[in-house]
Design an enzyme around this catalytic site. Structure first.
Site, PDB file in Angstrom:
ATOM      1  N   GLY A 167     -17.099  -9.711   5.084  1.00 35.96           N
ATOM      2  CA  GLY A 167     -17.626  -9.796   3.713  1.00 35.96           C
ATOM      3  C   GLY A 167     -17.999 -11.228   3.370  1.00 35.96           C
ATOM      4  O   GLY A 167     -17.288 -12.161   3.728  1.00 35.96           O
ATOM      5  N   ILE A 193      10.396   7.893  -3.793  1.00 34.74           N
ATOM      6  CA  ILE A 193      10.474   6.883  -2.721  1.00 34.74           C
ATOM      7  C   ILE A 193       9.733   5.609  -3.134  1.00 34.74           C
ATOM      8  O   ILE A 193      10.213   4.487  -2.901  1.00 34.74           O
ATOM      9  CB  ILE A 193       9.900   7.444  -1.400  1.00 34.74           C
ATOM     10  CG1 ILE A 193      10.708   8.666  -0.927  1.00 34.74           C
ATOM     11  CG2 ILE A 193       9.866   6.363  -0.309  1.00 34.74           C
ATOM     12  CD1 ILE A 193      12.157   8.379  -0.588  1.00 34.74           C
ATOM     13  N   LYS A 210       0.845  -1.209   0.000  1.00 33.54           N
ATOM     14  CA  LYS A 210       0.000   0.000   0.000  1.00 33.54           C
ATOM     15  C   LYS A 210       0.869   1.242   0.000  1.00 33.54           C
ATOM     16  O   LYS A 210       0.784   2.098   0.880  1.00 33.54           O
ATOM     17  CB  LYS A 210      -0.975   0.006   1.177  1.00 33.54           C
ATOM     18  CG  LYS A 210      -2.051  -1.039   1.034  1.00 33.54           C
ATOM     19  CD  LYS A 210      -3.226  -0.808   1.963  1.00 33.54           C
ATOM     20  CE  LYS A 210      -4.157  -1.980   1.876  1.00 33.54           C
ATOM     21  NZ  LYS A 210      -3.573  -3.240   2.361  1.00 33.54           N
TER      22      LYS A 210
HETATM   23  O1  C5P Z   1      -7.485 -11.853   6.791  1.00 33.64           O
HETATM   24  P1  C5P Z   1      -8.288 -10.985   5.895  1.00 33.64           P
HETATM   25  O2  C5P Z   1      -9.142 -11.746   4.926  1.00 33.64           O
HETATM   26  O3  C5P Z   1      -9.040  -9.909   6.608  1.00 33.64           O
HETATM   27  O4  C5P Z   1      -7.160 -10.267   5.009  1.00 33.64           O
HETATM   28  C1  C5P Z   1      -7.472  -9.211   4.148  1.00 33.64           C
HETATM   29  C2  C5P Z   1      -6.246  -8.812   3.381  1.00 33.64           C
HETATM   30  O5  C5P Z   1      -6.599  -7.820   2.435  1.00 33.64           O
HETATM   31  C3  C5P Z   1      -5.139  -8.208   4.225  1.00 33.64           C
HETATM   32  O6  C5P Z   1      -3.917  -8.617   3.650  1.00 33.64           O
HETATM   33  C4  C5P Z   1      -5.332  -6.711   4.091  1.00 33.64           C
HETATM   34  O7  C5P Z   1      -4.120  -5.996   4.105  1.00 33.64           O
HETATM   35  C5  C5P Z   1      -5.892  -6.623   2.686  1.00 33.64           C
HETATM   36  N1  C5P Z   1      -6.649  -5.442   2.358  1.00 33.64           N
HETATM   37  C6  C5P Z   1      -7.818  -5.082   2.998  1.00 33.64           C
HETATM   38  N2  C5P Z   1      -8.475  -3.945   2.612  1.00 33.64           N
HETATM   39  C7  C5P Z   1      -7.992  -3.183   1.611  1.00 33.64           C
HETATM   40  C8  C5P Z   1      -6.820  -3.555   0.962  1.00 33.64           C
HETATM   41  C9  C5P Z   1      -6.172  -4.704   1.355  1.00 33.64           C
HETATM   42  O8  C5P Z   1      -8.276  -5.806   3.895  1.00 33.64           O
HETATM   43  N3  C5P Z   1      -8.628  -2.126   1.180  1.00 33.64           N
END
Ligand code: C5P
Length: 233
Positions: free
Chosen positions: A189, A82, A75
């Site tokens: 979700g 950078i 992210k």
């Molecule tokens: O374990 P879980 O299913 O919650 O993991 C969700 C993954 O998706 C994590 O790696 C988190 O960083 C990523 N993610 C998120 N929401 C976002 C972008 C990425 O949950 N908007």
């Protein structure tokens, strides 16, 4: 992409491999090989970097080579210079890398995109997040973030499986951009909502699969749920 039939749904699920402690790193790397052969691919990010180092990131990409999408989720959100340095040292071997859309085009994402192009990796922009706090700043700015995305023309965007109505708005604005939707399972979700209701291309599942004693069965279970949830097509 059209909603998937049962056999195709598993190829629409990306597994997030996020170790909670150092002892998880090797287990999740073993899992990378397993789930890459079955699902759509893997996503690794800061937890893997923090606990396993850049070697663990590179190993995850290597283990998944030829088996699916390898997404690097740092992210990124910095000036272009950078982000370029970070991408050059960490994104080799990955098919896609995630950055925040709010960084903007000039002096930021345009430079990152050029860097990733040179490395053979694709850019994915976060336009909304899966946690409730996304409603505080990001979601009220969704139109602006989508305008940035339209200008940058990334390969993909991230939109939340926890709010399929947001995914649907993103799909309406960016009809041909790949949508990756995290937030399935642990964050509440439901598998299939982002794909079937929102028009996402991929759902990202972390703990629900990676935390299971039988991750491949858990992954197939998510896929079955997705296919069952989409109206028959
Ligand atoms: O374990 P879980 O299913 O919650 O993991 C969700 C993954 O998706 C994590 O790696 C988190 O960083 C990523 N993610 C998120 N929401 C976002 C972008 C990425 O949950 N908007």
């Amino acid at each position: 992409m059209d909603p998937p039939a049962v056999g195709e749904a598993v190829k629409r699920v990306i597994v997030a491999l996020d170790p909670a402690r150092r002892g998880d790193v090797d287990r999740l790397l073993d899992m990378a090989r397993l789930v890459c052969g079955v699902g759509a691919g893997i996503k690794v990010g800061l937890p893997m970097l923090a606990l396993g180092g850049s070697e663990a990131l590179a190993e995850a990409a290597r283990l998944c080579k030829g088996g699916g999408l390898r997404v690097l989720d740092l992210k990124l959100a910095d000036i272009g210079y950078i982000m370029r340095l970070a991408a050059e040292s960490l994104s080799r071997g990955f098919d896609a890398a995630i950055a925040h859309a709010f960084v903007g085009y000039e002096g930021g994402l345009v430079e990152l995109k050029k860097t990733l192009d040179g490395l053979g990796a694709r850019l994915v922009l976060v336009v909304s997040m899966s946690h409730p706090g996304s409603r505080e700043v990001l979601d009220p700015c969704l139109d602006k973030l989508l305008a940035v995305a339209r200008r940058v023309e990334p390969w993909g965007v991230v939109a939340p499986a926890t709010r399929p109505e947001v995914v649907a708005r993103v799909r309406e604005t960016l009809p041909t951009t790949v949508i990756l939707s995290p937030g399935v399972g642990a964050q509440g979700g439901k598998p299939g909502d982002a794909i079937c209701l929102g028009g996402a291309d991929y759902e990202i599942v972390g703990r629900m699969v990676a935390g299971s004693p039988d991750p491949v069965s858990a992954l197939r279970g998510v896929a079955e749920y997705i296919a069952a949830r989409c109206p028959e097509k």
